[in-house]
Structures are given as structure tokens and as C-alpha cells.
Enzyme design. Sequence first.
Site, PDB file in Angstrom:
ATOM      1  N   SER A 149       0.831  -1.210   0.000  1.00  0.00           N
ATOM      2  CA  SER A 149       0.000   0.000   0.000  1.00  0.00           C
ATOM      3  C   SER A 149       0.859   1.251   0.000  1.00  0.00           C
ATOM      4  O   SER A 149       0.406   2.305  -0.418  1.00  0.00           O
ATOM      5  CB  SER A 149      -0.867   0.057   1.257  1.00  0.00           C
ATOM      6  OG  SER A 149      -1.694  -1.041   1.332  1.00  0.00           O
ATOM      7  N   ASN A 188      -5.999   5.886  -2.408  1.00  0.00           N
ATOM      8  CA  ASN A 188      -5.561   6.368  -1.098  1.00  0.00           C
ATOM      9  C   ASN A 188      -5.103   7.817  -1.141  1.00  0.00           C
ATOM     10  O   ASN A 188      -5.150   8.520  -0.135  1.00  0.00           O
ATOM     11  CB  ASN A 188      -4.441   5.482  -0.538  1.00  0.00           C
ATOM     12  CG  ASN A 188      -5.019   4.218   0.074  1.00  0.00           C
ATOM     13  OD1 ASN A 188      -6.221   4.155   0.355  1.00  0.00           O
ATOM     14  ND2 ASN A 188      -4.198   3.212   0.275  1.00  0.00           N
TER      15      ASN A 188
HETATM   16  N1  NAD Z   1      -5.375  -4.499   5.271  1.00  0.00           N
HETATM   17  C1  NAD Z   1      -5.737  -3.730   4.257  1.00  0.00           C
HETATM   18  O1  NAD Z   1      -6.806  -3.096   4.237  1.00  0.00           O
HETATM   19  C2  NAD Z   1      -4.832  -3.633   3.061  1.00  0.00           C
HETATM   20  C3  NAD Z   1      -5.324  -3.098   1.847  1.00  0.00           C
HETATM   21  C4  NAD Z   1      -4.501  -3.095   0.718  1.00  0.00           C
HETATM   22  C5  NAD Z   1      -3.208  -3.589   0.807  1.00  0.00           C
HETATM   23  N2  NAD Z   1      -2.749  -4.075   2.000  1.00  0.00           N
HETATM   24  C6  NAD Z   1      -1.383  -4.614   2.042  1.00  0.00           C
HETATM   25  O2  NAD Z   1      -1.470  -6.028   2.013  1.00  0.00           O
HETATM   26  C7  NAD Z   1      -0.359  -6.599   2.695  1.00  0.00           C
HETATM   27  C8  NAD Z   1      -0.838  -7.572   3.753  1.00  0.00           C
HETATM   28  O3  NAD Z   1      -1.675  -6.902   4.652  1.00  0.00           O
HETATM   29  P1  NAD Z   1      -2.606  -7.716   5.683  1.00  0.00           P
HETATM   30  O4  NAD Z   1      -3.507  -6.703   6.272  1.00  0.00           O
HETATM   31  O5  NAD Z   1      -3.162  -8.900   5.018  1.00  0.00           O
HETATM   32  O6  NAD Z   1      -1.515  -8.190   6.769  1.00  0.00           O
HETATM   33  P2  NAD Z   1      -1.649  -9.368   7.830  1.00  0.00           P
HETATM   34  O7  NAD Z   1      -0.752  -8.997   8.929  1.00  0.00           O
HETATM   35  O8  NAD Z   1      -3.075  -9.658   8.134  1.00  0.00           O
HETATM   36  O9  NAD Z   1      -1.064 -10.649   7.074  1.00  0.00           O
HETATM   37  C9  NAD Z   1       0.262 -10.787   6.678  1.00  0.00           C
HETATM   38  C10 NAD Z   1       0.602 -12.271   6.623  1.00  0.00           C
HETATM   39  O10 NAD Z   1       1.850 -12.410   5.977  1.00  0.00           O
HETATM   40  C11 NAD Z   1       2.529 -13.502   6.620  1.00  0.00           C
HETATM   41  N3  NAD Z   1       3.953 -13.385   6.331  1.00  0.00           N
HETATM   42  C12 NAD Z   1       4.836 -12.484   6.815  1.00  0.00           C
HETATM   43  N4  NAD Z   1       6.044 -12.686   6.252  1.00  0.00           N
HETATM   44  C13 NAD Z   1       5.925 -13.724   5.397  1.00  0.00           C
HETATM   45  C14 NAD Z   1       6.806 -14.402   4.519  1.00  0.00           C
HETATM   46  N5  NAD Z   1       8.071 -14.036   4.395  1.00  0.00           N
HETATM   47  N6  NAD Z   1       6.352 -15.444   3.800  1.00  0.00           N
HETATM   48  C15 NAD Z   1       5.072 -15.831   3.921  1.00  0.00           C
HETATM   49  N7  NAD Z   1       4.181 -15.225   4.734  1.00  0.00           N
HETATM   50  C16 NAD Z   1       4.599 -14.176   5.456  1.00  0.00           C
HETATM   51  C17 NAD Z   1       2.178 -13.342   8.074  1.00  0.00           C
HETATM   52  O11 NAD Z   1       2.398 -14.551   8.790  1.00  0.00           O
HETATM   53  C18 NAD Z   1       0.733 -12.935   7.996  1.00  0.00           C
HETATM   54  O12 NAD Z   1      -0.123 -14.067   8.062  1.00  0.00           O
HETATM   55  C19 NAD Z   1       0.424  -5.414   3.233  1.00  0.00           C
HETATM   56  O13 NAD Z   1       1.432  -5.087   2.337  1.00  0.00           O
HETATM   57  C20 NAD Z   1      -0.604  -4.294   3.292  1.00  0.00           C
HETATM   58  O14 NAD Z   1      -0.048  -3.010   3.209  1.00  0.00           O
HETATM   59  C21 NAD Z   1      -3.530  -4.124   3.113  1.00  0.00           C
END
Ligand code: NAD
Length: 672
Positions: A120, A191
Amino acid sequence: MSQLSKIGVIGAGHMGSGIAQKIAQEGMQVVLVDIRQSAVDKGLSGIRHLLEGGVKRGLFTPDKVETILSHITGTTDIREVADADIVIEAVFEDKAVKTALFKSLDEVCEESTIFATNTSSFYVHEFANQTRRPDRFIGLHYFFHPAKNKLLEIIPHDTTSPKTLETAKTFAVRHGKVAIVVKDSPGFAVNRFFVPSSNEAARMLEQGMGNIATIEAASKQAFGIGMGSFEILNVTGIPLAVHASQSLGSELGLFYDTPDMMRTQMETGKDWDLADGPVEEDKIPAIVDRFYSVCLGAAASLVDEGVATMEDVNLGAKIGLRWREGPFEIMNRIGIDKACQVVEAAVKRYPGFTMPKILADQKAKGQPFEFQLVTLEKKQVVAWITINRPDAMNALNEAVFRQLEQAFDTAENDPDVQAIVFQGAGKTFVAGADIQFFVDRIKAGRIDHIETFTKKGHDLLWKIENSPKKTIALLDGLSLGGGSEMALACRYIVATPAGSMGLPETGIGIVPGLGGMLRMARRVGPALARYFVFTGQILSAQDAFDLGIVHCIVDSGEIEAAIRKITDMPDNGDKYAPKEIPDRFAPMADLFAGTQVSGWDHAPAPVKKMLDRKSPKALAMANEIMTAQQGLTMEAALACELDCLKDLFSSADAFEGLSAAASHRKPVFTGK
Ligand SMILES: NC(=O)c1ccc[n+]([C@@H]2O[C@H](COP(=O)([O-])OP(=O)(O)OC[C@H]3O[C@@H](n4cnc5c(N)ncnc54)[C@H](O)[C@@H]3O)[C@@H](O)[C@H]2O)c1
């Protein structure tokens, strides 16, 4: 073009699990990877839980849920994505974690695998350039909840190859996303104007412009949303908003930076108190103006900078944020002078924020913004005309007709173009005409405007019908009413299994008004055409193929090849040449072989039920027109349909049916 048969998703958290769910729902195989088995299990059980909730709401059958789940494999071993067509990264928003992951993926995956990041707040190129495949690297930015929110920002960076971008676009359509293409820039598109709206809510609170309840009410009014700015912050988490504004602020300056009050609230660890007092109505207009000042200003700036088009910014707001109107539509509604005035106030408030040129130029022109709802793209000898209103299911309106005609004329006059393809953006071809337009015109006593509009549509379809080029409708989703009539005017129809056609107008008190009754009758004979027009029964792609209406059915990965084949082959004669009608349609044709419009008591119950829901007046008129059209030349038959328009739209049934459809209620027809 890759077959997109296997997709890898890394990170089974909030985003990754939702992305995997949506891809599996659309029939593709997904491998969902996380570093922790517990996270994989949690991701998979979350998906099951959501799908089972869908069963309770009638969206899926239990069997369908099992089929969807069978498309997903959970694992902690990234080698399982080695042969994926695309791998989407959705791990923690941490530069080092993402960089290390892409390095490992680069070692493991096949040469052809495309990498995508769902970051993001970082630039896409920062990760792409750390791999050996920057040309096969792209940003795919999903919106929460990714299985439900249809918006997808596709972010090519400087060296993403055109082929990778094309594959990303195809993949977007394949899993039901409305994609907008956005430059690799801070906050991408949505955003960039959404973050300022949350910031401004906190700043207005800080400056005492109103209490939370009042600012909340004003934000709902400003953007036509069900959940106001503070409630959204509570639901998505204040830390996320602080993180987003911090990263935008560090790149773009104070205007985007985190307000003190937002940071203070985060430190308390509590949600905003939405019921902190009464809504003070008199304060709302000034607060609405403040919201507009930052959001409209930011939206116009990003278009100035070439981050996205006006049309995509509008789509991003309507689909991604569920605003009733996009920023540029809001500017048109409040007037460009007023939009400039509110943005000017933001320019004075925030040092470094300047008046966007696009807005100043528009003010100088003294006209509202005009949006490009139809696009024309030439690929070798084929012109692709796309109706780009996926938020309105590509409905036909005056602007769409005007732009369709311009695009068609350009394509037709281009000596290099051999075939002209019509398609709809997103999952719908065209869902008919804008119903509200009809309602408004009837209420204003201007049925003559409806006649002019319809005549323009007739002229355009007639041009398409008689074009010396090969005209092809690409039915890769639902088409209804005017959309199906447009497809019928084309020389060829190519469908995917998701394609369908239908003429449901008699259910909303009118009749198919763009020559569809005539063209259907010429294709399948008058009796069967009457069945389709009277009952509004949808023809699946297979039905239409069996009836000889659809030239071929292909999977979405094979569309371009099918179009190419049609372009290269000799024209295969008259599309209206008599054809054998399959036996399974004989009972329907027999039922409507006569020209009566009542007394269908002998019809099978499902047919009778469909007829009972129709306007008796519309049925009678459809019957009258279809009977009169038999034996006439095409021109005379089309003119005969147009002649009845005034009568039709003056009827009580038309007003009732159209008003009911516009307000999503069941009509009550009187037959008058
Ligand atoms: N939450 C939102 O509304 C949103 C919207 C758009 C984009 N994003 C982006 O999406 C991405 C994930 O966000 P999220 O909210 O799902 O986070 P989250 O914390 O819910 O999930 C992240 C997952 O990644 C796993 N992980 C970490 N390192 C890893 C690796 N090396 N290999 C495999 N798995 C790994 C973790 O164990 C965790 O389960 C981020 O980059 C965030 O900025 C989030």
C-alpha cells in the site's frame, strides 16, 4: 498469453486469504503460502467461514463451497508456487520482509512467472528492481475485503513489459475485478484522495468545527456513503490510517500528513466515540465544503500528475470506496466554479499544496468535465471499442451513444481496420439503457427526448449492421435489453461461457426499443422471438450458440485468437439466413406461434409465471409491432417500431415499470 491456471498468493492474513478466496471462487487454482502453519490454517478456516456465511445468504450452495475450497492449497513451502502464472505477495508491510521474499521467489519460480506486490505504501519499482525479472513485475493493489470489493489498482512501474500489463488486466477480469491502471506513485490513486478525507475529519475535530457525530454525518452526506469517516477509521483501525498518512506525508508534504489528533487517538488505543453529542445540522455545509476541498483537490492533482485518468479516479471512488459519485462527478454536480472555490481554500490552508491545473483550466473553459465512457484501441487490424462504465453495468446513455458513434466512425474510416469488436468493461457486456433517464424524461413531459435518444441508437445500430467491416460483439458477461440488441446488430457474436442475452423490457412496462424484436425474429423466427420477448427469458451462451446467434464460445484466454480467426476468414454469408432450430426450442416456439397476447392458461406453469409478471400493455404492443414487422423490409420494420414509441412511453404501465425498476421495487401493472 498465459493460461492463468495457477496463481500463488503469499501471506495468508487479512488480504492474502481474501485474495485467494476470490481467485478460487472464479475457478482458478490457488496456492496460499504463509511462513506459519497456524496462519495458513487460520486463513483457510476464515475462507471457509465466509463461504459458509454465503450459503446462509443464498449466494453459494454447499457443493459450490466445497468446489471453491478444493481450488485452494495451503502450505508453508514457497516451492509450491514455482510453476504459478502469477504470484501475488500480501505479507507484512515491511520493506525488508517483502524484499527478502521476492529474492527467494526469484530463485524458486519459473522464468515466466509474473510477480505482483499488494503493497500500500511502497513503490512497486523498489521491489521489482531487486529481482531478475523487473519486466515481469507489477503492482496489484486490492481493497479490503478483497473477496468482496471489486476494485483493483494495477500498477505497472517503468520497466513492466506491455505483455505483463496485458496479463494483469486479463487476470483482473478473470477474477471479477474492475481494474484501473495507476502510475507507480505514493498512495497510488484511491488512497491519495481517501487519506486526506480521514485526515481532514480529524483536523476539523481538532479545530472545533463540529463534534464527531456532526463530522460523521457531514462525511456521509458529502460522499453518499453509509459509513462516515470516523466509523471507517474505527473499522479499519486507526494505526493503519496513521501509517498511511505518515508515508504519504513524508513523500508529498503536510497536506497528506497525520493530524496530531489522529496520533493522539491511536495512542489511547480506543475507537472514536461516534455518539459524542447531537448532530448540529447548521455546521454541516461548512464541513462538507472542507471535505470537498481536500478530496477534490487531491483527486485533481493526481490526474494532473498523470497518476490516473479522471474516469479511473471516478471508478476508484465509486467501486473501491463506494462513494455515490466520483470526485469529478461531484465537481460537475456542485459546479466547477464552486469546486475551484473550495479547493482554493485548501491551497490557502496547506503550504505547498497548489491549485491543480486541470481544475483551473476547466474553470476557464466554463464547462463541466466530460468523461470518456467509450475507448477505442487498435491492435493490428482489429479495433476494440470498450464501453467503460462498469459501475453502471455499462448502461447506454446519451454520452455513451455519442462516444460509441465517434469511436465506430473512426474505426470504420481507418483503412487498416478489418474488424471492429465491441466489449464492455468488467463482467457485464451492456445491461441495457439508463432507466433513470427514461423516468426523468417522462416526468418532465419530454418523451420527445426519449424519441431522439432512441432514434440515435437506431441509427448507430443500423450503421453497425451495414458496416463493410466485420463487426463483432464480445459477450463475455451479461447483456440485457439495448446491450443484447446491439450484439444482435453485429455481424458476429463471440461469447465466453459467462455470456448471456435477454430482452426483459416487457417486465418494466416497455418493449425492446433498438430493433431487437425484429433482429431476434429474423434470427430465430417470429414464434421463438415472441417467446424471448414476451417472457424475457435469458439465453445462455450455449442457447444462443445452438440457435446460431453466437458464432463461437471460447474461454476468456482464447478471445483474441477467436477474433483473429474471424478477421482472417472469408465472410460466411447472411447472418439472417434461415437455420435449423434445435428440437428443444420447439415447444416454446409452438406456444407462441399464434399472435394472441392473452389466454396462456395452457402454458406450462413456469412460462405462465413469467408472463404474469409482465406489463399487459407492453405485451400487447410488442405483439402488435412484431406482427406488423413480419413481411416488411428491415428499414420499414425498424421505422414501424419507432412510430410506436410515443404511445408506449405515454402509458401508465411504462411509467410504473420504469419507476419501479429505478427504485428496485416490484411493479404493479394496470395494463393501461
Ligand atoms: N489491510 C488492508 O486493508 C490492506 C489493503 C490493501 C493492501 N494491504 C497490504 O497487504 C499486505 C498484507 O496486509 P494484511 O492486512 O493482510 O496483513 P496481515 O498482517 O493480516 O497478514 C500478513 C501475513 O503475511 C505472513 N507473512 C509475513 N512474512 C511472510 C513471509 N516471508 N512469507 C510468507 N508469509 C509471510 C504473516 O504470517 C501474515 O499471516 C500489506 O502489504 C498491506 O499493506 C492491506
